[in-house]
Design a protein around this motif. Sequence first.
Motif, PDB file in Angstrom:
ATOM      1  N   ARG A 201      -0.219   4.729   7.225  1.00 56.07           N
ATOM      2  CA  ARG A 201      -0.238   3.558   6.339  1.00 56.07           C
ATOM      3  C   ARG A 201       0.607   2.423   6.911  1.00 56.07           C
ATOM      4  O   ARG A 201       0.219   1.254   6.860  1.00 56.07           O
ATOM      5  CB  ARG A 201       0.269   3.944   4.943  1.00 56.07           C
ATOM      6  CG  ARG A 201      -0.644   4.909   4.203  1.00 56.07           C
ATOM      7  CD  ARG A 201      -0.303   4.947   2.720  1.00 56.07           C
ATOM      8  NE  ARG A 201       1.052   5.423   2.485  1.00 56.07           N
ATOM      9  CZ  ARG A 201       1.386   6.694   2.290  1.00 56.07           C
ATOM     10  NH1 ARG A 201       0.448   7.632   2.326  1.00 56.07           N
ATOM     11  NH2 ARG A 201       2.636   7.027   2.053  1.00 56.07           N
TER      12      ARG A 201
ATOM     13  N   ASP B 126       4.238   1.533  -1.170  1.00 54.18           N
ATOM     14  CA  ASP B 126       3.553   2.788  -0.897  1.00 54.18           C
ATOM     15  C   ASP B 126       4.152   3.482   0.314  1.00 54.18           C
ATOM     16  O   ASP B 126       4.351   4.702   0.324  1.00 54.18           O
ATOM     17  CB  ASP B 126       2.069   2.493  -0.678  1.00 54.18           C
ATOM     18  CG  ASP B 126       1.227   3.765  -0.645  1.00 54.18           C
ATOM     19  OD1 ASP B 126       1.519   4.682  -1.445  1.00 54.18           O
ATOM     20  OD2 ASP B 126       0.281   3.837   0.154  1.00 54.18           O
ATOM     21  N   VAL B 127       4.462   2.712   1.360  1.00 55.20           N
ATOM     22  CA  VAL B 127       5.086   3.275   2.561  1.00 55.20           C
ATOM     23  C   VAL B 127       6.471   3.832   2.213  1.00 55.20           C
ATOM     24  O   VAL B 127       6.834   4.947   2.624  1.00 55.20           O
ATOM     25  CB  VAL B 127       5.197   2.221   3.676  1.00 55.20           C
ATOM     26  CG1 VAL B 127       6.049   2.753   4.839  1.00 55.20           C
ATOM     27  CG2 VAL B 127       3.811   1.829   4.177  1.00 55.20           C
TER      28      VAL B 127
ATOM     29  N   ARG C  28      -1.268   0.824   9.876  1.00 55.96           N
ATOM     30  CA  ARG C  28      -2.355  -0.078   9.460  1.00 55.96           C
ATOM     31  C   ARG C  28      -1.799  -1.407   8.967  1.00 55.96           C
ATOM     32  O   ARG C  28      -2.366  -2.464   9.236  1.00 55.96           O
ATOM     33  CB  ARG C  28      -3.186   0.596   8.374  1.00 55.96           C
ATOM     34  CG  ARG C  28      -4.040   1.751   8.860  1.00 55.96           C
ATOM     35  CD  ARG C  28      -4.930   2.286   7.761  1.00 55.96           C
ATOM     36  NE  ARG C  28      -5.877   1.271   7.299  1.00 55.96           N
ATOM     37  CZ  ARG C  28      -6.741   1.478   6.308  1.00 55.96           C
ATOM     38  NH1 ARG C  28      -6.769   2.652   5.682  1.00 55.96           N
ATOM     39  NH2 ARG C  28      -7.576   0.525   5.943  1.00 55.96           N
ATOM     40  N   LEU C  29      -0.700  -1.345   8.255  1.00 57.47           N
ATOM     41  CA  LEU C  29      -0.089  -2.577   7.758  1.00 57.47           C
ATOM     42  C   LEU C  29       0.412  -3.423   8.915  1.00 57.47           C
ATOM     43  O   LEU C  29       0.242  -4.652   8.937  1.00 57.47           O
ATOM     44  CB  LEU C  29       1.054  -2.236   6.805  1.00 57.47           C
ATOM     45  CG  LEU C  29       1.737  -3.391   6.070  1.00 57.47           C
ATOM     46  CD1 LEU C  29       0.722  -4.277   5.374  1.00 57.47           C
ATOM     47  CD2 LEU C  29       2.755  -2.859   5.073  1.00 57.47           C
TER      48      LEU C  29
ATOM     49  N   ASP D 149      -2.556  -5.121  10.659  1.00 58.41           N
ATOM     50  CA  ASP D 149      -3.057  -6.284   9.926  1.00 58.41           C
ATOM     51  C   ASP D 149      -2.212  -7.522  10.228  1.00 58.41           C
ATOM     52  O   ASP D 149      -2.737  -8.636  10.328  1.00 58.41           O
ATOM     53  CB  ASP D 149      -3.041  -6.013   8.427  1.00 58.41           C
ATOM     54  CG  ASP D 149      -4.123  -5.027   8.011  1.00 58.41           C
ATOM     55  OD1 ASP D 149      -5.033  -4.775   8.821  1.00 58.41           O
ATOM     56  OD2 ASP D 149      -4.038  -4.486   6.885  1.00 58.41           O
TER      57      ASP D 149
ATOM     58  N   ASP E 105       2.611  -4.170  -2.512  1.00 63.08           N
ATOM     59  CA  ASP E 105       2.123  -2.865  -2.968  1.00 63.08           C
ATOM     60  C   ASP E 105       2.075  -1.868  -1.815  1.00 63.08           C
ATOM     61  O   ASP E 105       2.438  -0.701  -1.970  1.00 63.08           O
ATOM     62  CB  ASP E 105       0.722  -3.000  -3.576  1.00 63.08           C
ATOM     63  CG  ASP E 105       0.738  -3.714  -4.920  1.00 63.08           C
ATOM     64  OD1 ASP E 105       1.824  -3.775  -5.552  1.00 63.08           O
ATOM     65  OD2 ASP E 105      -0.320  -4.220  -5.341  1.00 63.08           O
ATOM     66  N   ARG E 106       1.638  -2.325  -0.658  1.00 60.88           N
ATOM     67  CA  ARG E 106       1.521  -1.440   0.501  1.00 60.88           C
ATOM     68  C   ARG E 106       2.899  -1.057   1.062  1.00 60.88           C
ATOM     69  O   ARG E 106       3.111   0.083   1.484  1.00 60.88           O
ATOM     70  CB  ARG E 106       0.674  -2.103   1.575  1.00 60.88           C
ATOM     71  CG  ARG E 106      -0.785  -2.296   1.149  1.00 60.88           C
ATOM     72  CD  ARG E 106      -1.581  -3.131   2.140  1.00 60.88           C
ATOM     73  NE  ARG E 106      -1.830  -2.395   3.380  1.00 60.88           N
ATOM     74  CZ  ARG E 106      -2.480  -2.917   4.417  1.00 60.88           C
ATOM     75  NH1 ARG E 106      -2.909  -4.175   4.361  1.00 60.88           N
ATOM     76  NH2 ARG E 106      -2.665  -2.196   5.520  1.00 60.88           N
TER      77      ARG E 106
ATOM     78  N   GLN F 218      -0.603  -7.828  -2.387  1.00 63.62           N
ATOM     79  CA  GLN F 218      -1.120  -6.611  -1.763  1.00 63.62           C
ATOM     80  C   GLN F 218      -0.126  -6.062  -0.734  1.00 63.62           C
ATOM     81  O   GLN F 218       0.084  -4.843  -0.637  1.00 63.62           O
ATOM     82  CB  GLN F 218      -2.461  -6.895  -1.081  1.00 63.62           C
ATOM     83  CG  GLN F 218      -3.104  -5.649  -0.466  1.00 63.62           C
ATOM     84  CD  GLN F 218      -4.385  -5.976   0.286  1.00 63.62           C
ATOM     85  OE1 GLN F 218      -4.370  -6.774   1.229  1.00 63.62           O
ATOM     86  NE2 GLN F 218      -5.487  -5.373  -0.135  1.00 63.62           N
TER      87      GLN F 218
END
Length: 310
Positions: free
Chosen positions: A272, A306-307, A275-276, A279, A302-303, A299
Amino acid sequence: MLSRTADHLYWMARYMERAENTARMLNVSYETSLLPQSADVAEAGWRGQLSISELTWGFSQKYQAVSARNVMDFMVRDETNPSSIVCCLRAARENARAVRGALTTEVWETQNQTWLEFNRKLKDGDFERDPGAFFEWVKFRSHLSRGVTVGTMLMDEALHFLRIGTFLERADNTARLLDVKFQALAGGDWFGPASAKEQQEVDFYHWSAVLRSVSGFEIYRKVYRNVIRPEKVAELLILRPDMPRSLAACLNEVVANLELVANQQSDDTLRRAGRLRADLQFGRIDEILMTGLHAYLTQFLDRVSDVGAG
């Protein structure tokens, strides 16, 4: 490394970074409040400060009016506010004490001395006498803590978890600052193709305040060498990997340190985070602004959360 020890190290670093970020934002808001402006504009600035840290509701439970003194008091020494500087420094010190054996003597003494001296400064009235100097002291102690950590600790898992905590917290703060300030100063997601709004003059003092809050003013002038424009501020603080507090720089550090502590249990977290970072690495500021800065940053937050939870 035992997960409990890693957790203490991670949160020790996050709380220390959070204390510094709060001091940075309060210092800039305080200096900005001294500029000639209407009472409504001044109040809006302090409301924005509360919004960045999601403290509006908590503040309203204790204070009737939004003022410089009330907001600074709430965010510096209010022990009912878990994001106040006093609570952050206490939490950093308690987490350090819990893993005293994983730290060098210099790191522990720096954390402990910061907590003791902070309380002495509050008792002696240093905060009321000169808020600017007080905030600079908090920033200095955070810099000292980070430098002592990197300069004296073995480059093992303990250091890597400290670095992960530091840069996740920094990324979170930069994204929150951008989201709130850009909506307030630029009227939301107005960026896009050529329009009349692009011709408007930007309030130099307020945009420079945004940059100063992340030590980016001098960097901006060195990189872009022109007037401060909101889209360039966004590019600097989101996509430039050579800007120390940009989202891209923070995620580069997070991924690099995650790779050094990775195991089978952390594969999904590393995926994760990777991927961030990708981006950000391959993103373009015009595409981000066209699709909506607020949506992008929401967003992102939020990511990042999450990490951190992984």
